[in-house]
Motif scaffolding. Structure first.
Motif, short mmCIF file in Angstrom:
data_model
loop_
_atom_site.label_atom_id
_atom_site.label_comp_id
_atom_site.label_asym_id
_atom_site.label_seq_id
_atom_site.Cartn_x
_atom_site.Cartn_y
_atom_site.Cartn_z
N GLY A 153 9.95 -3.41 2.16
CA GLY A 153 10.95 -2.36 2.10
C GLY A 153 11.55 -2.04 3.46
N ASP A 154 12.29 -0.94 3.52
CA ASP A 154 12.97 -0.60 4.76
C ASP A 154 12.12 0.29 5.66
OD1 ASP A 154 13.10 1.88 3.59
OD2 ASP A 154 15.22 1.75 3.06
N GLY A 155 10.96 0.67 5.15
CA GLY A 155 10.04 1.44 5.98
C GLY A 155 10.42 2.91 6.11
N GLY A 156 11.50 3.31 5.45
CA GLY A 156 11.93 4.70 5.57
C GLY A 156 12.20 5.35 4.23
N MET A 157 13.15 4.76 3.51
CA MET A 157 13.57 5.40 2.26
C MET A 157 13.00 4.72 1.02
SD MET A 157 17.53 6.27 3.11
CE MET A 157 17.95 4.63 3.60
N ALA A 158 12.94 3.40 1.10
CA ALA A 158 12.53 2.69 -0.12
C ALA A 158 11.51 1.61 0.21
CB ALA A 158 13.74 2.05 -0.79
N ALA A 159 10.51 1.55 -0.60
CA ALA A 159 9.51 0.50 -0.45
C ALA A 159 9.15 -0.01 -1.83
CB ALA A 159 8.28 1.01 0.28
N MET A 160 8.60 -1.19 -1.86
CA MET A 160 8.25 -1.77 -3.16
C MET A 160 6.89 -2.43 -3.04
SD MET A 160 10.68 -4.04 -5.53
CE MET A 160 10.26 -4.31 -7.23
N LEU A 161 6.10 -2.18 -4.08
CA LEU A 161 4.80 -2.82 -4.13
C LEU A 161 4.96 -4.14 -4.89
CD1 LEU A 161 1.52 -0.94 -4.97
CD2 LEU A 161 1.91 -3.25 -5.76
N GLU A 210 -0.06 7.12 4.28
CA GLU A 210 -0.36 7.30 5.69
C GLU A 210 0.84 6.96 6.57
OE1 GLU A 210 -3.41 8.21 8.51
OE2 GLU A 210 -3.56 8.21 6.33
N GLU A 211 1.54 5.89 6.24
CA GLU A 211 2.49 5.32 7.19
C GLU A 211 3.96 5.58 6.85
OE1 GLU A 211 1.61 3.83 9.98
OE2 GLU A 211 -0.55 3.97 9.54
N LEU A 212 4.28 5.81 5.59
CA LEU A 212 5.70 5.94 5.24
C LEU A 212 6.11 7.41 5.21
CD1 LEU A 212 5.92 3.22 2.41
CD2 LEU A 212 6.60 3.02 4.81
N PRO A 213 7.39 7.67 5.48
CA PRO A 213 7.88 9.05 5.47
C PRO A 213 7.72 9.69 4.08
CG PRO A 213 9.53 7.58 6.40
CD PRO A 213 8.44 6.72 5.83
N ARG A 214 7.66 11.00 4.06
CA ARG A 214 7.34 11.74 2.83
C ARG A 214 8.24 11.41 1.65
NH1 ARG A 214 4.29 16.83 3.26
NH2 ARG A 214 5.25 17.27 1.26
N SER A 215 9.52 11.33 1.90
CA SER A 215 10.44 11.20 0.77
C SER A 215 10.60 9.75 0.31
CB SER A 215 11.80 11.77 1.16
OG SER A 215 12.24 11.09 2.33
N CYS A 216 9.90 8.86 0.92
CA CYS A 216 10.07 7.44 0.61
C CYS A 216 9.73 7.15 -0.85
CB CYS A 216 9.19 6.61 1.53
SG CYS A 216 9.48 4.85 1.41
N SER A 217 10.59 6.37 -1.48
CA SER A 217 10.34 6.05 -2.89
C SER A 217 9.66 4.68 -2.97
CB SER A 217 11.68 6.05 -3.63
OG SER A 217 11.81 4.90 -4.41
N ILE A 218 8.57 4.63 -3.72
CA ILE A 218 7.83 3.38 -3.87
C ILE A 218 8.03 2.88 -5.30
CG2 ILE A 218 5.61 2.24 -3.49
CD1 ILE A 218 5.93 4.05 -1.21
N GLY A 227 -0.41 6.61 -9.58
CA GLY A 227 0.64 7.61 -9.38
C GLY A 227 2.03 7.14 -9.77
N PHE A 228 2.16 5.88 -10.16
CA PHE A 228 3.48 5.40 -10.59
C PHE A 228 3.80 5.99 -11.96
CE2 PHE A 228 2.37 2.18 -7.50
CZ PHE A 228 3.57 1.83 -6.94
N GLU A 229 5.09 6.22 -12.21
CA GLU A 229 5.49 6.62 -13.55
C GLU A 229 6.64 5.75 -14.00
OE1 GLU A 229 8.30 10.37 -12.88
OE2 GLU A 229 6.25 10.71 -12.16
N ILE A 230 6.78 5.62 -15.30
CA ILE A 230 7.79 4.72 -15.83
C ILE A 230 9.18 5.33 -15.67
CG2 ILE A 230 8.67 3.58 -17.90
CD1 ILE A 230 5.79 3.26 -18.82
N ARG A 231 10.06 4.57 -15.02
CA ARG A 231 11.46 4.97 -14.90
C ARG A 231 12.30 3.77 -15.28
NH1 ARG A 231 11.69 8.00 -9.14
NH2 ARG A 231 10.07 9.55 -9.52
N GLY A 232 13.53 4.03 -15.65
CA GLY A 232 14.41 2.91 -15.97
C GLY A 232 14.71 2.12 -14.71
N GLY A 233 14.90 0.84 -14.85
CA GLY A 233 15.24 0.03 -13.70
C GLY A 233 15.75 -1.32 -14.15
N MET A 234 16.27 -2.06 -13.26
CA MET A 234 16.76 -3.39 -13.60
C MET A 234 16.37 -4.33 -12.48
SD MET A 234 20.58 -3.06 -15.04
CE MET A 234 21.10 -1.79 -16.17
N ALA A 235 16.31 -5.59 -12.81
CA ALA A 235 16.04 -6.60 -11.79
C ALA A 235 16.48 -7.95 -12.31
CB ALA A 235 14.55 -6.63 -11.48
#
Lengths: 397, 133
Positions: free
Chosen positions: B61-69, B97-105, B121-129
């Motif tokens: 991810g970008d280390g700030g706003m968005a990250a992906m497992l 520990e390392e990513l900013p609070r508002s970061c979306s995983i 802690g993940f929850e189901i949301r709509g998405g596409m890929a």
């Protein structure tokens, strides 16, 4: 078991993929060069066996000239046409001298079965080069180095029909060419004591490497003093003491948490008084706190220079081969912290593909003083580029 | 179960990564792409049994706003021992520990592993890929 047997067996295990991959690449889109070649798994006994009286190779056989010149239009081994048609051994048993015509020892025996397979040739085209590059990346060579090696490999061979054996030879030649300039043992100077600072992250095998090097130098008639400078890790100090006791090398220690620089100072004093040839200083490897570590190393160097302005004479970085490409980052970091003068690569067994050594040589050109493939004292050995290249590529020699 | 060696931060060697993918019956990847991808990880957790890579997971991810497992994998014959859960826990702990609070995983779990992700802690949301051909 000799060191090279270990290197071969371990690298063989881990790089068999590389070898199989090479075979697969050539076979894919390749064609048999002999219309009536025997079935694929054939591993024939060569027609004229030269019985070798001593099946155990010397620990450090002089590297033979692998004769890497490609001979694309020539069938390298006449054996396939004289294959005994009975059940063919898949693996040649260890106790029978197989007498490969151009065998270079165990390596030839281990890999011999590959060379005798029917010769499949494939034009060296872009597809094949791409597959080769991928294969080298898989072997941990890194993207840049793999690209460079592949490009060099293509030079003068592009478009020719090549066999697996020729590709292996060319690849081994190319790898050996990159590795040759960096294969240099730890240089010994007339300076007494010669100060060797050993750095590296925790778990890289730093302490063990110091123990092994000290034992080997001691066995070679050099007197060594070790300073257990990783004063934060009690285990490191104990480990060094065990090595020291075993090798009869004095190990200078300090209570946990004390200043490693003053220990280094005392150790230098003792080494000088004892007339020791070498002083090896272990250091901490807590990279997560880089500023502290940098300061600590800088202080050790500063303090040692009060006693000897030219010290440290060597700064050896110990790297764990299983960390893969991260080894490259570690070299960069430690080059900033300390003036690294050479490398020791440990744990070149298990899943380590070995290709990272090529990447290191290609990128930094730092001398590789030794490589380690196990836990025993003699599992740390000088680095032989040609043996390494042959083991990595699965070349029959 | 033999003791596993856990490592955080080091990405696996491309070869062992591809082997683990293969044993998990995932699509074949180009080695160059894998090398580039691994080198671009924000964080990586690996578990080895002896010298064999048996489980891993990465955060990109970008280390700030968005990250992906991504690449959460456990070798098939090592499953059912909580290894995947531990990889997940270590990765999520690192994120906290390392990513900013508002970061979306985000993550795209394979069907059948949703409970593992929900537990972390993940929850189901709509998405596409989609994947490039």
């Amino acid at each position: 078991m000799s060191f090279f047997n270990k290197l071969k067996s371990k690298l063989f295990k881990s790089s068999s993929q590389l070898e199989e991959g090479l075979d697969a690449i050539v076979e894919e889109g390749g064609a048999l060069s002999e219309p009536d070649a025997p079935e694929p798994p054939a591993a024939p006994e060569p027609p004229k066996p030269e019985p070798r009286p001593d099946p155990a190779p010397e620990p450090f056989p002089a590297p033979q000239d692998p004769d890497p010149t490609p001979r694309p239009q020539e069938v390298p081994d006449p054996a396939p046409s004289e294959v005994p048609q009975g059940p063919v051994p898949v693996e040649i048993p260890d106790d029978t001298p197989p007498g490969q015509p151009n065998t270079g020892g165990l390596l030839g025996r281990v890999f011999g079965r590959q060379s005798a397979a029917p010769v499949v040739r494939r034009p060296l085209d872009d597809d094949m080069l791409e597959s080769l590059e991928d294969l080298l990346i898989t072997a941990d060579m890194g993207v840049q180095t793999a690209a460079r090696v592949t490009a060099n490999l293509a030079e003068g061979r592009y478009g020719r029909r090549v066999s697996t054996q020729e590709i292996k030879e060319a690849l081994a030649e190319e790898i050996a060419r990159i590795m040759e300039p960096v294969a240099r043992p730890l240089p010994l100077y007339a300076k007494k004591p010669q100060v060797v600072l050993v750095v590296g992250v925790n778990g890289s095998g730093k302490t063990t490497t110091i123990g092994k090097l000290a034992s080997q130098f001691n066995a070679a008639g050099k007197s060594v003093v070790i300073a257990a400078g990783d004063t934060f890790r009690a285990a490191a100090v104990e480990q060094l003491q065990v090595w020291g006791d075993r090798a009869g090398v004095p190990v200078m220690t300090a209570p946990q948490g004390t200043d490693p620089a003053s220990l280094a100072y005392d150790a230098h004093k003792k080494a000088e008084e004892d007339g020791a040839d070498l002083l090896m200083i272990d250091t901490a490897g807590r990279l997560q706190n880089r500023a502290d570590l940098m300061e600590e190393l800088a202080k050790i160097i500063r303090v040692i220079r009060k006693r000897d302005e030219t010290a440290p004479h060597n700064t050896v970085l110990v790297l764990d081969a299983t960390t893969g490409q991260n080894a490259l980052n570690q070299v960069e970091i430690f080059q900033k912290i300390a003036d690294v003068s050479g490398l020791v690569m440990t744990k070149l067994d298990g899943t380590a593909r070995g290709g990272v050594l090529v990447a290191l040589a290609d990128r930094f050109g730092l001398p590789i003083h030794a490589i380690g493939v196990g836990e025993q004292i003699d599992d740390l050995s000088p680095f032989d580029p040609e043996e390494f290249a042959a083991a990595l590529t699965g070349l029959t020699r | 179960m033999s003791a596993l060696t856990w490592k955080e931060g080091d990405t696996p060697i491309v070869g062992e990564f591809l082997e683990l993918r293969q044993s998990c019956e995932l699509d074949r990847l180009n080695a160059g792409a894998a090398a580039k991808g691994l080198a671009g990880s924000l964080h990586c957790v690996t578990a080895k049994s002896g010298v064999r890579l048996v489980a891993m997971g990465r955060i990109v991810g970008d280390g700030g706003m968005a990250a992906m497992l991504v690449d959460l994998m456990v070798e098939p014959n090592m499953r059912g021992q909580g290894i995947g859960r531990e990889v997940m826990e270590r990765l999520v702990a690192w994120c906290r520990e390392e990513l900013p609070r508002s970061c979306s995983i985000s993550a795209i779990p394979v069907p059948g592993s949703y409970s593992l992700y929900k537990g972390a802690g993940f929850e189901i949301r709509g998405g596409m890929a989609f994947s490039l051909p």
